[in-house]
Design a protein around this motif. Sequence first.
Motif, PDB file in Angstrom:
ATOM      1  N   GLN A  14       0.712  -1.185  -0.071  1.00  0.00           N
ATOM      2  CA  GLN A  14       0.029  -0.066   0.042  1.00  0.00           C
ATOM      3  C   GLN A  14       0.677   1.385  -0.002  1.00  0.00           C
ATOM      4  OE1 GLN A  14      -3.457   0.008  -0.411  1.00  0.00           O
ATOM      5  NE2 GLN A  14      -2.726   2.331  -0.997  1.00  0.00           N
ATOM      6  N   CYS A  15       1.962   1.205   0.794  1.00  0.00           N
ATOM      7  CA  CYS A  15       2.678   2.411   0.660  1.00  0.00           C
ATOM      8  C   CYS A  15       3.353   2.260  -0.738  1.00  0.00           C
ATOM      9  CB  CYS A  15       3.962   2.088   1.779  1.00  0.00           C
ATOM     10  SG  CYS A  15       5.323   3.434   1.884  1.00  0.00           S
ATOM     11  N   MET A  16       3.800   1.364  -1.271  1.00  0.00           N
ATOM     12  CA  MET A  16       4.202   1.555  -2.716  1.00  0.00           C
ATOM     13  C   MET A  16       3.281   2.051  -3.751  1.00  0.00           C
ATOM     14  SD  MET A  16       6.352  -2.122  -2.751  1.00  0.00           S
ATOM     15  CE  MET A  16       6.810  -1.886  -4.256  1.00  0.00           C
ATOM     16  N   LYS A  17       2.055   1.869  -3.332  1.00  0.00           N
ATOM     17  CA  LYS A  17       0.946   2.353  -4.252  1.00  0.00           C
ATOM     18  C   LYS A  17       0.898   3.797  -4.077  1.00  0.00           C
ATOM     19  CE  LYS A  17      -1.523  -1.981  -5.281  1.00  0.00           C
ATOM     20  NZ  LYS A  17      -2.739  -2.771  -5.198  1.00  0.00           N
ATOM     21  N   ASP A  18       1.031   4.383  -2.720  1.00  0.00           N
ATOM     22  CA  ASP A  18       0.825   5.474  -2.432  1.00  0.00           C
ATOM     23  C   ASP A  18       1.975   6.359  -3.046  1.00  0.00           C
ATOM     24  OD1 ASP A  18      -1.584   5.203  -1.111  1.00  0.00           O
ATOM     25  OD2 ASP A  18      -0.608   5.356   1.096  1.00  0.00           O
ATOM     26  N   ILE A  19       3.063   5.872  -2.941  1.00  0.00           N
ATOM     27  CA  ILE A  19       4.466   6.400  -3.557  1.00  0.00           C
ATOM     28  C   ILE A  19       4.091   6.571  -4.959  1.00  0.00           C
ATOM     29  CG2 ILE A  19       6.683   6.061  -4.198  1.00  0.00           C
ATOM     30  CD1 ILE A  19       6.955   4.574  -1.470  1.00  0.00           C
ATOM     31  N   ILE A  20       3.533   5.659  -5.977  1.00  0.00           N
ATOM     32  CA  ILE A  20       3.494   5.544  -7.105  1.00  0.00           C
ATOM     33  C   ILE A  20       2.040   6.681  -7.798  1.00  0.00           C
ATOM     34  CG2 ILE A  20       2.714   4.476  -9.250  1.00  0.00           C
ATOM     35  CD1 ILE A  20       3.818   1.831  -8.016  1.00  0.00           C
ATOM     36  N   LYS A  21       1.097   6.678  -6.726  1.00  0.00           N
ATOM     37  CA  LYS A  21       0.265   7.591  -6.987  1.00  0.00           C
ATOM     38  C   LYS A  21       0.541   9.157  -6.876  1.00  0.00           C
ATOM     39  CE  LYS A  21      -4.582   8.781  -5.518  1.00  0.00           C
ATOM     40  NZ  LYS A  21      -5.650   8.563  -4.529  1.00  0.00           N
ATOM     41  N   TYR A  22       1.440   9.329  -5.860  1.00  0.00           N
ATOM     42  CA  TYR A  22       1.927  10.645  -5.667  1.00  0.00           C
ATOM     43  C   TYR A  22       2.790  11.161  -6.735  1.00  0.00           C
ATOM     44  CZ  TYR A  22       3.933  14.688  -3.664  1.00  0.00           C
ATOM     45  OH  TYR A  22       4.760  16.037  -3.348  1.00  0.00           O
ATOM     46  N   ILE A  23       3.681   9.967  -7.022  1.00  0.00           N
ATOM     47  CA  ILE A  23       4.337  10.517  -8.315  1.00  0.00           C
ATOM     48  C   ILE A  23       3.480  10.833  -9.574  1.00  0.00           C
ATOM     49  CG2 ILE A  23       6.089   9.554 -10.038  1.00  0.00           C
ATOM     50  CD1 ILE A  23       7.230   8.104  -7.404  1.00  0.00           C
ATOM     51  N   SER A  24       2.586  10.175 -10.010  1.00  0.00           N
ATOM     52  CA  SER A  24       1.700  10.194 -11.008  1.00  0.00           C
ATOM     53  C   SER A  24       0.788  11.482 -10.961  1.00  0.00           C
ATOM     54  CB  SER A  24       0.912   8.963 -11.227  1.00  0.00           C
ATOM     55  OG  SER A  24      -0.056   9.051 -11.792  1.00  0.00           O
ATOM     56  N   GLU A  25       0.730  11.784  -9.696  1.00  0.00           N
ATOM     57  CA  GLU A  25      -0.195  12.957  -9.593  1.00  0.00           C
ATOM     58  C   GLU A  25       0.818  14.420  -9.575  1.00  0.00           C
ATOM     59  OE1 GLU A  25      -2.124  12.365  -6.055  1.00  0.00           O
ATOM     60  OE2 GLU A  25      -3.802  11.062  -7.055  1.00  0.00           O
ATOM     61  N   ASN A  26       2.110  14.069  -9.422  1.00  0.00           N
ATOM     62  CA  ASN A  26       2.720  15.353  -9.271  1.00  0.00           C
ATOM     63  C   ASN A  26       3.990  15.465 -10.257  1.00  0.00           C
ATOM     64  OD1 ASN A  26       2.045  16.826  -6.628  1.00  0.00           O
ATOM     65  ND2 ASN A  26       1.713  14.534  -6.275  1.00  0.00           N
ATOM     66  N   LEU A  42      12.637   2.733  -2.741  1.00  0.00           N
ATOM     67  CA  LEU A  42      13.684   1.831  -3.274  1.00  0.00           C
ATOM     68  C   LEU A  42      13.170   0.624  -3.685  1.00  0.00           C
ATOM     69  CD1 LEU A  42      16.522   2.508  -0.432  1.00  0.00           C
ATOM     70  CD2 LEU A  42      16.501   3.557  -2.758  1.00  0.00           C
ATOM     71  N   LYS A  43      12.189   0.127  -3.329  1.00  0.00           N
ATOM     72  CA  LYS A  43      11.704  -1.394  -3.844  1.00  0.00           C
ATOM     73  C   LYS A  43      10.929  -0.814  -4.928  1.00  0.00           C
ATOM     74  CE  LYS A  43      12.646  -4.346  -1.014  1.00  0.00           C
ATOM     75  NZ  LYS A  43      13.614  -5.464  -1.188  1.00  0.00           N
ATOM     76  N   CYS A  44      10.111   0.293  -5.188  1.00  0.00           N
ATOM     77  CA  CYS A  44       9.226   0.594  -6.509  1.00  0.00           C
ATOM     78  C   CYS A  44      10.507   0.863  -7.473  1.00  0.00           C
ATOM     79  CB  CYS A  44       8.910   1.966  -6.157  1.00  0.00           C
ATOM     80  SG  CYS A  44       7.268   1.809  -5.527  1.00  0.00           S
ATOM     81  N   HIS A  45      11.702   1.426  -7.120  1.00  0.00           N
ATOM     82  CA  HIS A  45      12.794   1.611  -8.295  1.00  0.00           C
ATOM     83  C   HIS A  45      13.168   0.200  -8.386  1.00  0.00           C
ATOM     84  CE1 HIS A  45      16.824   3.020  -9.270  1.00  0.00           C
ATOM     85  NE2 HIS A  45      16.189   3.646  -9.928  1.00  0.00           N
ATOM     86  N   LYS A  46      13.740  -0.780  -7.607  1.00  0.00           N
ATOM     87  CA  LYS A  46      14.191  -2.098  -7.839  1.00  0.00           C
ATOM     88  C   LYS A  46      13.289  -2.822  -8.744  1.00  0.00           C
ATOM     89  CE  LYS A  46      15.917  -6.176  -5.512  1.00  0.00           C
ATOM     90  NZ  LYS A  46      16.178  -7.009  -4.443  1.00  0.00           N
ATOM     91  N   TYR A  47      11.975  -2.847  -8.489  1.00  0.00           N
ATOM     92  CA  TYR A  47      11.073  -3.449  -9.322  1.00  0.00           C
ATOM     93  C   TYR A  47      10.571  -2.582 -10.617  1.00  0.00           C
ATOM     94  CZ  TYR A  47      10.072  -6.654  -5.638  1.00  0.00           C
ATOM     95  OH  TYR A  47      10.100  -7.662  -4.484  1.00  0.00           O
ATOM     96  N   ARG A  48      11.433  -1.619 -10.886  1.00  0.00           N
ATOM     97  CA  ARG A  48      11.006  -0.836 -12.131  1.00  0.00           C
ATOM     98  C   ARG A  48       9.658  -0.136 -12.333  1.00  0.00           C
ATOM     99  NH1 ARG A  48      15.868  -2.168 -13.356  1.00  0.00           N
ATOM    100  NH2 ARG A  48      16.812  -3.454 -14.871  1.00  0.00           N
ATOM    101  N   LEU A  49       9.022   0.053 -10.995  1.00  0.00           N
ATOM    102  CA  LEU A  49       7.856   0.645 -11.219  1.00  0.00           C
ATOM    103  C   LEU A  49       7.916   2.186 -11.198  1.00  0.00           C
ATOM    104  CD1 LEU A  49       6.348  -1.491  -8.125  1.00  0.00           C
ATOM    105  CD2 LEU A  49       6.141  -1.756 -10.516  1.00  0.00           C
ATOM    106  N   ILE A  50       9.154   2.696 -11.093  1.00  0.00           N
ATOM    107  CA  ILE A  50       9.052   4.225 -11.353  1.00  0.00           C
ATOM    108  C   ILE A  50      10.444   4.625 -11.944  1.00  0.00           C
ATOM    109  CG2 ILE A  50       7.962   4.862  -8.945  1.00  0.00           C
ATOM    110  CD1 ILE A  50      10.780   5.452  -7.813  1.00  0.00           C
ATOM    111  N   GLU A  51      10.731   5.786 -12.643  1.00  0.00           N
ATOM    112  CA  GLU A  51      11.708   6.238 -13.169  1.00  0.00           C
ATOM    113  C   GLU A  51      12.423   7.133 -12.359  1.00  0.00           C
ATOM    114  OE1 GLU A  51      10.929   7.746 -17.148  1.00  0.00           O
ATOM    115  OE2 GLU A  51       9.905   5.819 -17.926  1.00  0.00           O
ATOM    116  N   ALA A  52      13.530   6.901 -12.000  1.00  0.00           N
ATOM    117  CA  ALA A  52      14.056   7.774 -11.020  1.00  0.00           C
ATOM    118  C   ALA A  52      15.884   7.504 -11.037  1.00  0.00           C
ATOM    119  CB  ALA A  52      13.943   7.106  -9.641  1.00  0.00           C
TER     120      ALA A  52
END
Length: 103
Positions: free
Chosen positions: A6-18, A60-70
């Motif tokens: 859920q934290c990972m999803k909130d991170i992705i959502k925040y990035i997507s919205e901003n 960092l997990k989002c980055h490792k799983y390639r869910l975000i570009e960073a």
Amino acid sequence: MQSNKQCMKDIIKYISENTNVKIDEDSRNIVLSKIGLSTIITELSKDEKYQKNEIVYNLLKCHKYRLIEANISMNGNVIIVGKSEIHDTTIAGEKFLIGELEL
């Protein structure tokens, strides 16, 4: 520490919205916005739903799983916050956010 989906999803959502794309009509350049690591940590820890270390770990997990570009700048095992920036979500990140991708 364990991943918190859920934290990972909130991170992705925040990035997507901003994040967004801006077109400079004068120079015809296209500018991709970015978010600093410290901004995400500050914003997602405001309501105390997540602790700061939990946000960083899951980012960092989002980055490792390639869910975000960073660009996560590191010196050994130390993250250099001022040089780290998040640019966007990936297609996999969007799928994870809406439940089409399971980790």
